[in-house]
Design an enzyme around this catalytic site. Structure first.
Site, mmCIF file in Angstrom:
data_model
loop_
_atom_site.group_PDB
_atom_site.id
_atom_site.type_symbol
_atom_site.label_atom_id
_atom_site.label_comp_id
_atom_site.label_asym_id
_atom_site.label_seq_id
_atom_site.Cartn_x
_atom_site.Cartn_y
_atom_site.Cartn_z
ATOM 1 N N LYS A 93 0.854 -1.185 0.000
ATOM 2 C CA LYS A 93 0.000 0.000 0.000
ATOM 3 C C LYS A 93 0.887 1.231 0.000
ATOM 4 C CE LYS A 93 -3.903 2.202 0.426
ATOM 5 N NZ LYS A 93 -3.596 2.861 -0.873
ATOM 6 N N LYS A 117 5.374 3.644 8.401
ATOM 7 C CA LYS A 117 4.200 4.503 8.546
ATOM 8 C C LYS A 117 2.932 3.650 8.593
ATOM 9 C CE LYS A 117 3.915 7.769 5.460
ATOM 10 N NZ LYS A 117 3.536 8.689 4.353
ATOM 11 N N LYS A 129 5.473 2.032 -3.048
ATOM 12 C CA LYS A 129 5.322 3.369 -3.646
ATOM 13 C C LYS A 129 5.563 3.242 -5.133
ATOM 14 C CE LYS A 129 4.536 7.597 -2.268
ATOM 15 N NZ LYS A 129 3.826 8.068 -1.068
ATOM 16 N N ASP A 169 -0.360 10.815 -4.539
ATOM 17 C CA ASP A 169 0.782 11.489 -3.899
ATOM 18 C C ASP A 169 0.983 12.746 -4.759
ATOM 19 O OD1 ASP A 169 3.052 10.844 -1.745
ATOM 20 O OD2 ASP A 169 4.075 11.750 -3.438
HETATM 21 P P1 NDP Z 1 0.183 17.816 -4.400
HETATM 22 O O1 NDP Z 1 0.647 17.451 -5.764
HETATM 23 O O2 NDP Z 1 -1.260 17.971 -4.155
HETATM 24 O O3 NDP Z 1 0.894 19.157 -3.921
HETATM 25 C C1 NDP Z 1 2.279 19.240 -3.880
HETATM 26 C C2 NDP Z 1 2.663 20.628 -3.422
HETATM 27 O O4 NDP Z 1 4.057 20.648 -3.143
HETATM 28 C C3 NDP Z 1 2.447 21.667 -4.500
HETATM 29 O O5 NDP Z 1 2.170 22.907 -3.929
HETATM 30 C C4 NDP Z 1 3.792 21.685 -5.208
HETATM 31 O O6 NDP Z 1 4.077 22.880 -5.910
HETATM 32 C C5 NDP Z 1 4.736 21.522 -4.050
HETATM 33 N N1 NDP Z 1 5.965 20.893 -4.514
HETATM 34 C C6 NDP Z 1 6.081 19.712 -5.166
HETATM 35 N N2 NDP Z 1 7.363 19.460 -5.498
HETATM 36 C C7 NDP Z 1 8.049 20.516 -5.040
HETATM 37 C C8 NDP Z 1 9.424 20.851 -5.073
HETATM 38 N N3 NDP Z 1 10.328 20.042 -5.655
HETATM 39 N N4 NDP Z 1 9.797 22.010 -4.480
HETATM 40 C C9 NDP Z 1 8.871 22.830 -3.887
HETATM 41 N N5 NDP Z 1 7.559 22.557 -3.841
HETATM 42 C C10 NDP Z 1 7.160 21.423 -4.413
HETATM 43 O O7 NDP Z 1 0.804 16.701 -3.438
HETATM 44 P P2 NDP Z 1 0.379 16.314 -1.953
HETATM 45 O O8 NDP Z 1 -0.111 17.501 -1.232
HETATM 46 O O9 NDP Z 1 -0.448 15.097 -2.027
HETATM 47 O O10 NDP Z 1 1.793 15.864 -1.349
HETATM 48 C C11 NDP Z 1 2.639 16.764 -0.636
HETATM 49 C C12 NDP Z 1 3.601 15.966 0.223
HETATM 50 O O11 NDP Z 1 2.851 15.184 1.163
HETATM 51 C C13 NDP Z 1 4.482 14.970 -0.498
HETATM 52 O O12 NDP Z 1 5.724 14.877 0.161
HETATM 53 C C14 NDP Z 1 3.740 13.649 -0.330
HETATM 54 O O13 NDP Z 1 4.606 12.542 -0.450
HETATM 55 C C15 NDP Z 1 3.216 13.818 1.081
HETATM 56 N N6 NDP Z 1 2.085 12.987 1.457
HETATM 57 C C16 NDP Z 1 0.921 12.977 0.743
HETATM 58 C C17 NDP Z 1 -0.145 12.233 1.158
HETATM 59 C C18 NDP Z 1 -1.450 12.238 0.448
HETATM 60 O O14 NDP Z 1 -2.388 11.621 0.952
HETATM 61 N N7 NDP Z 1 -1.604 12.957 -0.632
HETATM 62 C C19 NDP Z 1 -0.049 11.368 2.349
HETATM 63 C C20 NDP Z 1 1.184 11.504 3.083
HETATM 64 C C21 NDP Z 1 2.200 12.277 2.629
HETATM 65 P P3 NDP Z 1 4.065 22.895 -7.522
HETATM 66 O O15 NDP Z 1 2.631 22.901 -7.907
HETATM 67 O O16 NDP Z 1 4.787 24.128 -7.872
HETATM 68 O O17 NDP Z 1 4.787 21.664 -7.971
HETATM 69 O O1 2IT Z 2 2.793 9.046 1.523
HETATM 70 C C1 2IT Z 2 1.654 8.574 1.727
HETATM 71 O O2 2IT Z 2 1.357 8.030 2.805
HETATM 72 C C2 2IT Z 2 0.652 8.701 0.673
HETATM 73 N N1 2IT Z 2 0.945 9.290 -0.367
HETATM 74 C C3 2IT Z 2 -0.701 8.079 0.840
HETATM 75 C C4 2IT Z 2 -0.647 6.616 0.556
HETATM 76 C C5 2IT Z 2 -1.986 5.915 0.526
HETATM 77 O O3 2IT Z 2 -1.955 4.731 0.157
HETATM 78 O O4 2IT Z 2 -3.010 6.482 0.874
#
Ligand code: NDP
Ligand code: 2IT
Length: 448
Positions: A93, A117, A129, A169
Protein backbone atom coordinates in the site's frame (compact mmCIF):
# COMPACT_ATOMS: atom_id res chain seq x y z
CA UNK A 1 24.01 10.67 15.79
CA UNK A 2 26.87 8.27 15.04
CA UNK A 3 26.11 4.57 14.64
CA UNK A 4 28.22 2.38 16.93
CA UNK A 5 26.67 -1.07 16.48
CA UNK A 6 28.93 -3.02 14.06
CA UNK A 7 26.11 -4.95 12.41
CA UNK A 8 24.09 -1.82 11.70
CA UNK A 9 27.16 0.09 10.53
CA UNK A 10 28.00 -2.67 8.02
CA UNK A 11 24.42 -2.97 6.86
CA UNK A 12 24.26 0.75 6.12
CA UNK A 13 27.54 0.56 4.16
CA UNK A 14 26.12 -2.35 2.19
CA UNK A 15 22.92 -0.42 1.40
CA UNK A 16 25.00 2.50 0.11
CA UNK A 17 27.19 0.20 -2.02
CA UNK A 18 24.29 -1.78 -3.45
CA UNK A 19 22.26 1.32 -4.28
CA UNK A 20 24.91 3.74 -5.59
CA UNK A 21 23.96 7.39 -5.98
CA UNK A 22 20.53 6.94 -4.39
CA UNK A 23 20.94 9.73 -1.85
CA UNK A 24 17.28 9.97 -0.78
CA UNK A 25 17.11 6.23 -0.17
CA UNK A 26 20.38 6.31 1.81
CA UNK A 27 19.03 9.19 3.91
CA UNK A 28 15.80 7.37 4.78
CA UNK A 29 17.58 4.10 5.64
CA UNK A 30 20.24 5.85 7.71
CA UNK A 31 17.67 7.55 9.92
CA UNK A 32 15.78 4.32 10.54
CA UNK A 33 18.89 2.23 11.23
CA UNK A 34 20.27 4.85 13.63
CA UNK A 35 17.03 4.78 15.59
CA UNK A 36 16.94 0.98 15.66
CA UNK A 37 20.33 0.60 17.35
CA UNK A 38 18.91 0.23 20.86
CA UNK A 39 16.25 -2.19 19.58
CA UNK A 40 18.86 -4.44 18.03
CA UNK A 41 20.96 -4.34 21.19
CA UNK A 42 17.89 -5.51 23.10
CA UNK A 43 16.69 -7.99 20.44
CA UNK A 44 19.77 -9.46 18.75
CA UNK A 45 17.54 -12.29 17.51
CA UNK A 46 16.35 -9.95 14.74
CA UNK A 47 19.85 -10.06 13.25
CA UNK A 48 19.89 -13.85 12.78
CA UNK A 49 16.33 -13.78 11.54
CA UNK A 50 17.55 -11.45 8.78
CA UNK A 51 14.87 -8.91 9.58
CA UNK A 52 16.90 -5.76 8.96
CA UNK A 53 18.72 -7.15 5.93
CA UNK A 54 15.37 -8.11 4.38
CA UNK A 55 13.76 -4.79 5.25
CA UNK A 56 16.28 -2.67 3.35
CA UNK A 57 15.86 -4.70 0.14
CA UNK A 58 12.53 -4.24 -1.69
CA UNK A 59 10.53 -7.39 -2.45
CA UNK A 60 10.50 -6.27 -6.09
CA UNK A 61 11.14 -3.26 -8.28
CA UNK A 62 8.85 -2.92 -11.27
CA UNK A 63 10.03 -0.43 -13.88
CA UNK A 64 8.25 0.14 -17.16
CA UNK A 65 7.88 2.27 -20.27
CA UNK A 66 4.84 4.53 -20.47
CA UNK A 67 4.11 5.72 -24.03
CA UNK A 68 1.33 8.26 -24.57
CA UNK A 69 0.15 10.62 -27.30
CA UNK A 70 0.17 14.36 -26.68
CA UNK A 71 -2.36 16.81 -28.12
CA UNK A 72 -0.25 17.46 -31.19
CA UNK A 73 -0.28 13.74 -32.04
CA UNK A 74 3.32 13.14 -31.01
CA UNK A 75 4.19 9.98 -29.07
CA UNK A 76 5.92 10.77 -25.79
CA UNK A 77 7.64 8.27 -23.50
CA UNK A 78 7.97 8.34 -19.72
CA UNK A 79 9.20 5.85 -17.17
CA UNK A 80 6.88 4.22 -14.63
CA UNK A 81 7.73 2.55 -11.33
CA UNK A 82 6.14 0.45 -8.64
CA UNK A 83 8.37 -0.66 -5.81
CA UNK A 84 6.73 -3.27 -3.62
CA UNK A 85 8.82 -3.08 -0.51
CA UNK A 86 7.34 -5.27 2.18
CA UNK A 87 4.06 -7.11 2.69
CA UNK A 88 4.69 -8.71 6.08
CA UNK A 89 1.63 -7.17 7.72
CA UNK A 90 -0.74 -6.65 4.79
CA UNK A 91 -1.05 -6.06 1.04
CA UNK A 92 1.36 -3.51 -0.42
CA UNK A 93 0.00 0.00 0.00
CA UNK A 94 1.29 3.45 -0.87
CA UNK A 95 0.88 6.33 -3.26
CA UNK A 96 1.85 7.11 -6.83
CA UNK A 97 3.84 10.28 -7.56
CA UNK A 98 3.87 12.00 -10.96
CA UNK A 99 6.66 14.57 -10.98
CA UNK A 100 9.65 15.14 -13.29
CA UNK A 101 12.08 14.53 -10.41
CA UNK A 102 10.84 10.96 -9.86
CA UNK A 103 13.60 8.33 -10.02
CA UNK A 104 14.38 5.00 -8.39
CA UNK A 105 15.97 6.60 -5.32
CA UNK A 106 12.92 8.73 -4.59
CA UNK A 107 10.44 5.89 -5.03
CA UNK A 108 12.64 3.62 -2.89
CA UNK A 109 12.88 6.11 -0.03
CA UNK A 110 9.13 6.65 -0.12
CA UNK A 111 8.39 2.90 -0.27
CA UNK A 112 10.81 2.17 2.56
CA UNK A 113 9.29 4.82 4.85
CA UNK A 114 5.80 3.63 3.94
CA UNK A 115 6.50 0.25 5.63
CA UNK A 116 6.90 1.87 9.06
CA UNK A 117 4.20 4.50 8.55
CA UNK A 118 1.63 1.89 7.55
CA UNK A 119 2.59 -0.25 10.52
CA UNK A 120 2.02 2.71 12.86
CA UNK A 121 -1.58 3.06 11.66
CA UNK A 122 -2.40 -0.26 13.35
CA UNK A 123 -4.08 -1.40 10.13
CA UNK A 124 -3.00 -4.40 8.01
CA UNK A 125 -1.07 -2.50 5.32
CA UNK A 126 2.30 -3.35 3.74
CA UNK A 127 4.61 -0.77 2.19
CA UNK A 128 5.02 0.28 -1.46
CA UNK A 129 5.32 3.37 -3.65
CA UNK A 130 5.26 4.13 -7.34
CA UNK A 131 4.98 6.85 -9.90
CA UNK A 132 6.48 8.34 -12.99
CA UNK A 133 8.76 11.14 -14.16
CA UNK A 134 5.77 12.45 -16.13
CA UNK A 135 5.18 16.18 -15.50
CA UNK A 136 1.45 16.93 -15.20
CA UNK A 137 2.06 20.70 -15.24
CA UNK A 138 0.67 22.37 -18.33
CA UNK A 139 -0.88 19.17 -19.68
CA UNK A 140 -4.44 19.15 -20.98
CA UNK A 141 -7.09 16.96 -19.42
CA UNK A 142 -6.94 14.66 -22.46
CA UNK A 143 -3.16 14.28 -22.11
CA UNK A 144 -3.50 13.46 -18.40
CA UNK A 145 -6.14 10.84 -19.21
CA UNK A 146 -4.10 9.20 -21.95
CA UNK A 147 -1.03 9.14 -19.73
CA UNK A 148 -2.96 7.59 -16.82
CA UNK A 149 -4.51 4.98 -19.09
CA UNK A 150 -1.13 3.98 -20.48
CA UNK A 151 0.43 3.90 -17.02
CA UNK A 152 -2.34 1.63 -15.72
CA UNK A 153 -2.21 -0.62 -18.79
CA UNK A 154 1.16 -1.83 -17.50
CA UNK A 155 0.67 -1.35 -13.75
CA UNK A 156 -2.54 -3.42 -13.69
CA UNK A 157 -0.49 -6.61 -14.09
CA UNK A 158 1.04 -6.15 -10.67
CA UNK A 159 -1.70 -4.79 -8.41
CA UNK A 160 -5.01 -5.95 -6.95
CA UNK A 161 -7.31 -5.31 -3.99
CA UNK A 162 -5.54 -8.04 -1.95
CA UNK A 163 -2.12 -7.62 -3.57
CA UNK A 164 -1.14 -3.98 -3.87
CA UNK A 165 -3.40 -0.93 -3.56
CA UNK A 166 -1.91 2.34 -4.87
CA UNK A 167 -3.25 5.83 -4.08
CA UNK A 168 -2.29 9.45 -4.75
CA UNK A 169 0.78 11.49 -3.90
CA UNK A 170 2.38 14.55 -5.56
CA UNK A 171 0.73 15.14 -8.94
CA UNK A 172 -1.85 12.39 -8.41
CA UNK A 173 -5.24 13.40 -7.06
CA UNK A 174 -8.84 12.36 -7.58
CA UNK A 175 -8.75 13.14 -11.32
CA UNK A 176 -5.77 10.87 -12.00
CA UNK A 177 -7.06 8.12 -9.68
CA UNK A 178 -10.36 8.21 -11.60
CA UNK A 179 -8.68 7.73 -14.98
CA UNK A 180 -6.49 4.93 -13.63
CA UNK A 181 -9.43 3.21 -11.92
CA UNK A 182 -11.44 3.36 -15.16
CA UNK A 183 -8.61 1.76 -17.10
CA UNK A 184 -8.05 -0.99 -14.50
CA UNK A 185 -11.76 -1.83 -14.55
CA UNK A 186 -11.78 -1.95 -18.33
CA UNK A 187 -8.78 -4.25 -18.62
CA UNK A 188 -9.52 -6.56 -15.70
CA UNK A 189 -13.30 -6.49 -15.94
CA UNK A 190 -13.68 -6.15 -12.19
CA UNK A 191 -14.91 -3.42 -9.87
CA UNK A 192 -12.71 -3.76 -6.80
CA UNK A 193 -11.00 -1.50 -4.32
CA UNK A 194 -7.71 -1.60 -6.22
CA UNK A 195 -6.97 2.09 -5.67
CA UNK A 196 -7.81 4.48 -2.86
CA UNK A 197 -8.54 8.16 -3.06
CA UNK A 198 -11.34 7.33 -5.48
CA UNK A 199 -14.23 9.71 -6.18
CA UNK A 200 -17.17 9.48 -3.79
CA UNK A 201 -19.53 8.27 -6.54
CA UNK A 202 -17.50 5.12 -7.26
CA UNK A 203 -16.20 3.73 -3.98
CA UNK A 204 -14.14 6.56 -2.53
CA UNK A 205 -14.25 7.35 1.17
CA UNK A 206 -15.57 10.57 2.59
CA UNK A 207 -12.76 12.45 4.39
CA UNK A 208 -9.93 10.75 2.43
CA UNK A 209 -9.24 14.02 0.61
CA UNK A 210 -8.93 15.85 3.93
CA UNK A 211 -7.27 13.01 5.85
CA UNK A 212 -3.55 13.70 5.51
CA UNK A 213 -3.83 17.37 6.41
CA UNK A 214 -6.39 16.78 9.16
CA UNK A 215 -4.34 13.88 10.54
CA UNK A 216 -1.23 16.07 10.56
CA UNK A 217 -3.02 18.64 12.71
CA UNK A 218 -4.51 15.97 15.01
CA UNK A 219 -1.01 14.57 15.57
CA UNK A 220 0.48 18.03 16.08
CA UNK A 221 -2.31 18.88 18.49
CA UNK A 222 -1.43 15.83 20.64
CA UNK A 223 2.23 16.83 20.66
CA UNK A 224 1.44 20.46 21.50
CA UNK A 225 -1.00 19.44 24.21
CA UNK A 226 1.63 17.34 25.99
CA UNK A 227 3.94 20.38 25.99
CA UNK A 228 1.21 22.68 27.31
CA UNK A 229 0.81 24.46 23.97
CA UNK A 230 -1.98 24.77 21.43
CA UNK A 231 -2.87 25.76 17.87
CA UNK A 232 -5.23 28.35 19.28
CA UNK A 233 -3.82 31.80 18.57
CA UNK A 234 -0.69 30.40 16.88
CA UNK A 235 0.78 31.76 13.65
CA UNK A 236 1.32 28.90 11.23
CA UNK A 237 3.44 28.68 8.08
CA UNK A 238 2.62 25.88 5.64
CA UNK A 239 4.78 25.03 2.64
CA UNK A 240 3.06 23.69 -0.47
CA UNK A 241 -0.47 24.41 -1.57
CA UNK A 242 -1.50 20.95 -2.71
CA UNK A 243 -3.74 18.36 -1.11
CA UNK A 244 -1.86 17.99 2.18
CA UNK A 245 -1.14 21.70 2.64
CA UNK A 246 -4.70 22.84 1.94
CA UNK A 247 -6.38 20.49 4.42
CA UNK A 248 -3.69 21.04 7.04
CA UNK A 249 -4.47 24.75 6.71
CA UNK A 250 -8.20 24.09 7.04
CA UNK A 251 -7.83 22.10 10.24
CA UNK A 252 -5.23 24.49 11.72
CA UNK A 253 -7.66 27.37 11.14
CA UNK A 254 -10.51 25.34 12.68
CA UNK A 255 -8.29 24.81 15.73
CA UNK A 256 -7.85 28.56 16.13
CA UNK A 257 -4.59 29.21 14.29
CA UNK A 258 -3.82 31.88 11.72
CA UNK A 259 -2.11 30.51 8.61
CA UNK A 260 0.08 33.34 7.35
CA UNK A 261 1.94 31.81 4.39
CA UNK A 262 1.62 29.06 1.78
CA UNK A 263 3.81 28.21 -1.22
CA UNK A 264 4.38 26.22 -4.38
CA UNK A 265 7.64 25.31 -6.07
CA UNK A 266 8.06 28.86 -7.43
CA UNK A 267 7.52 30.98 -4.32
CA UNK A 268 5.22 31.82 -1.44
CA UNK A 269 2.29 34.08 -0.63
CA UNK A 270 2.29 35.90 2.70
CA UNK A 271 -0.94 37.23 4.15
CA UNK A 272 -0.43 38.67 7.61
CA UNK A 273 -4.08 38.60 8.65
CA UNK A 274 -4.56 35.02 7.61
CA UNK A 275 -4.60 33.19 4.28
CA UNK A 276 -7.99 33.13 2.55
CA UNK A 277 -8.24 29.36 2.14
CA UNK A 278 -11.25 29.45 -0.18
CA UNK A 279 -9.17 31.56 -2.56
CA UNK A 280 -6.26 29.10 -2.35
CA UNK A 281 -8.64 26.19 -3.05
CA UNK A 282 -10.06 28.06 -6.01
CA UNK A 283 -6.61 28.83 -7.45
CA UNK A 284 -5.15 25.38 -6.84
CA UNK A 285 -7.97 22.83 -6.93
CA UNK A 286 -10.22 24.39 -9.54
CA UNK A 287 -8.13 26.66 -11.72
CA UNK A 288 -4.88 24.66 -11.28
CA UNK A 289 -2.85 27.91 -11.29
CA UNK A 290 0.19 29.19 -9.38
CA UNK A 291 0.16 30.54 -5.80
CA UNK A 292 1.45 33.87 -7.20
CA UNK A 293 -2.13 34.43 -8.38
CA UNK A 294 -3.13 34.84 -4.72
CA UNK A 295 -1.75 38.37 -4.49
CA UNK A 296 -3.61 39.54 -7.59
CA UNK A 297 -6.83 38.95 -5.66
CA UNK A 298 -5.74 39.99 -2.16
CA UNK A 299 -4.23 43.48 -2.09
CA UNK A 300 -2.79 43.16 1.41
CA UNK A 301 -0.87 39.96 0.57
CA UNK A 302 2.65 39.77 -0.81
CA UNK A 303 4.38 37.21 -3.03
CA UNK A 304 8.04 36.31 -2.89
CA UNK A 305 9.93 34.17 -5.38
CA UNK A 306 11.85 31.14 -4.01
CA UNK A 307 9.88 28.49 -2.15
CA UNK A 308 12.57 27.88 0.52
CA UNK A 309 12.31 31.51 1.67
CA UNK A 310 9.00 30.64 3.31
CA UNK A 311 10.88 29.53 6.46
CA UNK A 312 11.99 33.13 7.05
CA UNK A 313 8.38 34.11 7.76
CA UNK A 314 8.02 34.45 11.56
CA UNK A 315 5.72 31.76 12.96
CA UNK A 316 4.98 29.62 16.01
CA UNK A 317 4.32 26.39 14.12
CA UNK A 318 5.77 25.28 10.76
CA UNK A 319 4.17 22.54 8.68
CA UNK A 320 6.33 21.49 5.72
CA UNK A 321 3.80 19.94 3.30
CA UNK A 322 5.48 20.09 -0.13
CA UNK A 323 8.36 17.70 -0.77
CA UNK A 324 11.54 15.98 0.49
CA UNK A 325 14.44 18.04 1.85
CA UNK A 326 12.57 21.33 1.47
CA UNK A 327 13.47 22.45 5.02
CA UNK A 328 17.25 22.59 5.39
CA UNK A 329 19.60 23.88 8.06
CA UNK A 330 19.23 27.47 6.86
CA UNK A 331 15.46 27.17 7.13
CA UNK A 332 15.69 25.58 10.58
CA UNK A 333 17.95 28.41 11.80
CA UNK A 334 15.49 30.99 10.51
CA UNK A 335 12.58 29.24 12.24
CA UNK A 336 14.41 28.98 15.57
CA UNK A 337 15.60 32.58 15.27
CA UNK A 338 12.00 33.71 14.91
CA UNK A 339 10.77 31.75 17.92
CA UNK A 340 9.03 28.82 16.17
CA UNK A 341 8.21 26.17 18.80
CA UNK A 342 6.92 23.25 16.70
CA UNK A 343 7.61 21.66 13.32
CA UNK A 344 5.39 18.86 12.06
CA UNK A 345 6.05 17.10 8.76
CA UNK A 346 3.11 16.76 6.37
CA UNK A 347 5.36 15.92 3.41
CA UNK A 348 7.56 12.83 3.37
CA UNK A 349 11.12 13.50 4.65
CA UNK A 350 10.84 17.28 4.17
CA UNK A 351 13.43 18.13 6.82
CA UNK A 352 17.11 17.42 6.21
CA UNK A 353 18.92 15.42 8.95
CA UNK A 354 21.04 18.42 10.04
CA UNK A 355 17.91 20.57 10.24
CA UNK A 356 16.12 17.96 12.40
CA UNK A 357 19.13 17.80 14.73
CA UNK A 358 19.25 21.60 14.96
CA UNK A 359 15.53 21.95 15.66
CA UNK A 360 15.59 19.28 18.36
CA UNK A 361 18.75 20.67 19.95
CA UNK A 362 16.98 24.02 20.20
CA UNK A 363 13.96 22.59 21.95
CA UNK A 364 11.58 22.75 18.99
CA UNK A 365 8.86 20.08 19.21
CA UNK A 366 9.34 17.85 16.16
CA UNK A 367 6.74 15.52 14.61
CA UNK A 368 8.27 13.16 11.99
CA UNK A 369 6.45 12.42 8.73
CA UNK A 370 6.05 8.67 9.24
CA UNK A 371 3.81 9.35 12.18
CA UNK A 372 2.51 12.85 11.51
CA UNK A 373 1.22 12.28 7.97
CA UNK A 374 0.04 8.68 8.49
CA UNK A 375 -3.59 9.82 8.70
CA UNK A 376 -3.75 9.81 4.89
CA UNK A 377 -2.84 6.18 4.40
CA UNK A 378 -4.85 5.22 7.50
CA UNK A 379 -7.94 6.66 5.85
CA UNK A 380 -7.00 4.78 2.68
CA UNK A 381 -7.13 1.70 4.91
CA UNK A 382 -10.62 2.77 5.99
CA UNK A 383 -11.56 3.18 2.32
CA UNK A 384 -10.40 -0.40 1.69
CA UNK A 385 -12.48 -1.60 4.65
CA UNK A 386 -15.57 0.17 3.31
CA UNK A 387 -15.01 -1.28 -0.18
CA UNK A 388 -14.71 -4.80 1.26
CA UNK A 389 -17.94 -4.32 3.20
CA UNK A 390 -19.74 -2.80 0.18
CA UNK A 391 -20.72 -0.02 2.56
CA UNK A 392 -19.78 3.57 3.29
CA UNK A 393 -19.46 5.55 6.47
CA UNK A 394 -20.45 9.20 6.92
CA UNK A 395 -17.85 11.98 6.92
CA UNK A 396 -18.03 12.25 10.70
CA UNK A 397 -17.65 8.51 11.20
CA UNK A 398 -14.51 8.41 9.06
CA UNK A 399 -13.13 11.58 10.62
CA UNK A 400 -13.62 10.30 14.16
CA UNK A 401 -11.95 6.95 13.30
CA UNK A 402 -9.08 8.94 11.76
CA UNK A 403 -8.77 11.07 14.87
CA UNK A 404 -8.71 7.97 17.09
CA UNK A 405 -6.07 6.27 14.90
CA UNK A 406 -3.85 9.37 14.96
CA UNK A 407 -4.14 9.68 18.74
CA UNK A 408 -3.06 6.03 19.00
CA UNK A 409 -0.12 6.66 16.66
CA UNK A 410 1.00 9.54 18.86
CA UNK A 411 0.75 7.36 21.94
CA UNK A 412 2.68 4.47 20.34
CA UNK A 413 5.50 6.81 19.31
CA UNK A 414 5.63 8.61 22.61
CA UNK A 415 5.56 5.31 24.58
CA UNK A 416 8.26 3.68 22.44
CA UNK A 417 10.53 6.72 22.88
CA UNK A 418 10.06 6.53 26.65
CA UNK A 419 10.67 2.74 26.84
CA UNK A 420 13.94 3.16 24.93
CA UNK A 421 15.11 6.01 27.15
CA UNK A 422 14.52 8.85 24.68
CA UNK A 423 11.43 10.51 26.10
CA UNK A 424 9.98 13.15 23.78
CA UNK A 425 12.03 12.01 20.77
CA UNK A 426 9.24 11.18 18.33
CA UNK A 427 11.68 10.37 15.52
CA UNK A 428 13.07 7.50 17.62
CA UNK A 429 9.59 6.58 18.81
CA UNK A 430 8.04 6.43 15.33
CA UNK A 431 10.83 4.35 13.85
CA UNK A 432 10.91 1.92 16.76
CA UNK A 433 7.14 1.49 17.13
CA UNK A 434 6.69 1.12 13.35
CA UNK A 435 9.52 -1.39 13.14
CA UNK A 436 8.56 -3.69 16.01
CA UNK A 437 5.26 -4.87 14.53
CA UNK A 438 6.76 -5.52 11.10
CA UNK A 439 9.80 -7.25 12.59
CA UNK A 440 7.65 -9.59 14.66
CA UNK A 441 5.48 -10.42 11.63
CA UNK A 442 8.55 -11.10 9.46
CA UNK A 443 10.12 -13.36 12.07
CA UNK A 444 6.87 -15.30 12.60
CA UNK A 445 6.51 -15.86 8.88
CA UNK A 446 10.06 -17.14 8.47
CA UNK A 447 11.23 -14.19 6.46
CA UNK A 448 14.71 -15.53 5.67
P1 NDP B 1 0.18 17.82 -4.40
O1 NDP B 1 0.65 17.45 -5.76
O2 NDP B 1 -1.26 17.97 -4.16
O3 NDP B 1 0.89 19.16 -3.92
C1 NDP B 1 2.28 19.24 -3.88
C2 NDP B 1 2.66 20.63 -3.42
O4 NDP B 1 4.06 20.65 -3.14
C3 NDP B 1 2.45 21.67 -4.50
O5 NDP B 1 2.17 22.91 -3.93
C4 NDP B 1 3.79 21.69 -5.21
O6 NDP B 1 4.08 22.88 -5.91
C5 NDP B 1 4.74 21.52 -4.05
N1 NDP B 1 5.97 20.89 -4.51
C6 NDP B 1 6.08 19.71 -5.17
N2 NDP B 1 7.36 19.46 -5.50
C7 NDP B 1 8.05 20.52 -5.04
C8 NDP B 1 9.42 20.85 -5.07
N3 NDP B 1 10.33 20.04 -5.66
N4 NDP B 1 9.80 22.01 -4.48
C9 NDP B 1 8.87 22.83 -3.89
N5 NDP B 1 7.56 22.56 -3.84
C10 NDP B 1 7.16 21.42 -4.41
O7 NDP B 1 0.80 16.70 -3.44
P2 NDP B 1 0.38 16.31 -1.95
O8 NDP B 1 -0.11 17.50 -1.23
O9 NDP B 1 -0.45 15.10 -2.03
O10 NDP B 1 1.79 15.86 -1.35
C11 NDP B 1 2.64 16.76 -0.64
C12 NDP B 1 3.60 15.97 0.22
O11 NDP B 1 2.85 15.18 1.16
C13 NDP B 1 4.48 14.97 -0.50
O12 NDP B 1 5.72 14.88 0.16
C14 NDP B 1 3.74 13.65 -0.33
O13 NDP B 1 4.61 12.54 -0.45
C15 NDP B 1 3.22 13.82 1.08
N6 NDP B 1 2.09 12.99 1.46
C16 NDP B 1 0.92 12.98 0.74
C17 NDP B 1 -0.15 12.23 1.16
C18 NDP B 1 -1.45 12.24 0.45
O14 NDP B 1 -2.39 11.62 0.95
N7 NDP B 1 -1.60 12.96 -0.63
C19 NDP B 1 -0.05 11.37 2.35
C20 NDP B 1 1.18 11.50 3.08
C21 NDP B 1 2.20 12.28 2.63
P3 NDP B 1 4.07 22.90 -7.52
O15 NDP B 1 2.63 22.90 -7.91
O16 NDP B 1 4.79 24.13 -7.87
O17 NDP B 1 4.79 21.66 -7.97
O1 2IT C 1 2.79 9.05 1.52
C1 2IT C 1 1.65 8.57 1.73
O2 2IT C 1 1.36 8.03 2.81
C2 2IT C 1 0.65 8.70 0.67
N1 2IT C 1 0.95 9.29 -0.37
C3 2IT C 1 -0.70 8.08 0.84
C4 2IT C 1 -0.65 6.62 0.56
C5 2IT C 1 -1.99 5.91 0.53
O3 2IT C 1 -1.95 4.73 0.16
O4 2IT C 1 -3.01 6.48 0.87
Amino acid sequence: MAITNEYIKNLLCEVKERNPGESEFHQAVEEVLECLEPVIEKHPEYINAGVLANLVEPDRIIKFRVPWVDDSGTVRVNRGYRIQFNNAIGPYKGGLRFHPSVNESIIKFLGFEQIFKNSLTGLPLGGAKGGSDFDPKGKSDGEIMRFCQSFMTELCKYIGADVDVPAGDIGVGAREIGYMFGQYKRIRGEFTGVLTGKGITYGGSLARKEATGFGLCYFTDEMLHEAGKTFDGARVVISGSGNVAIYAAQKAIELGATVVAMSDSDGYAYDENGIDLELVKNIKEIRRERISEYTSERDEATYRVGSKNIWTVPCDIALPCATQNELDLGGARALVGNGCFAVAEGANMPTTPDAIAYLMANGVLFAPAKAANAGGVATSGLEMAQNSMRYSWSFDEVDSKLHEIVKNIYKSCSDAARVYGKEGDLVMGANIAGFLKVAEAMRSQGAV
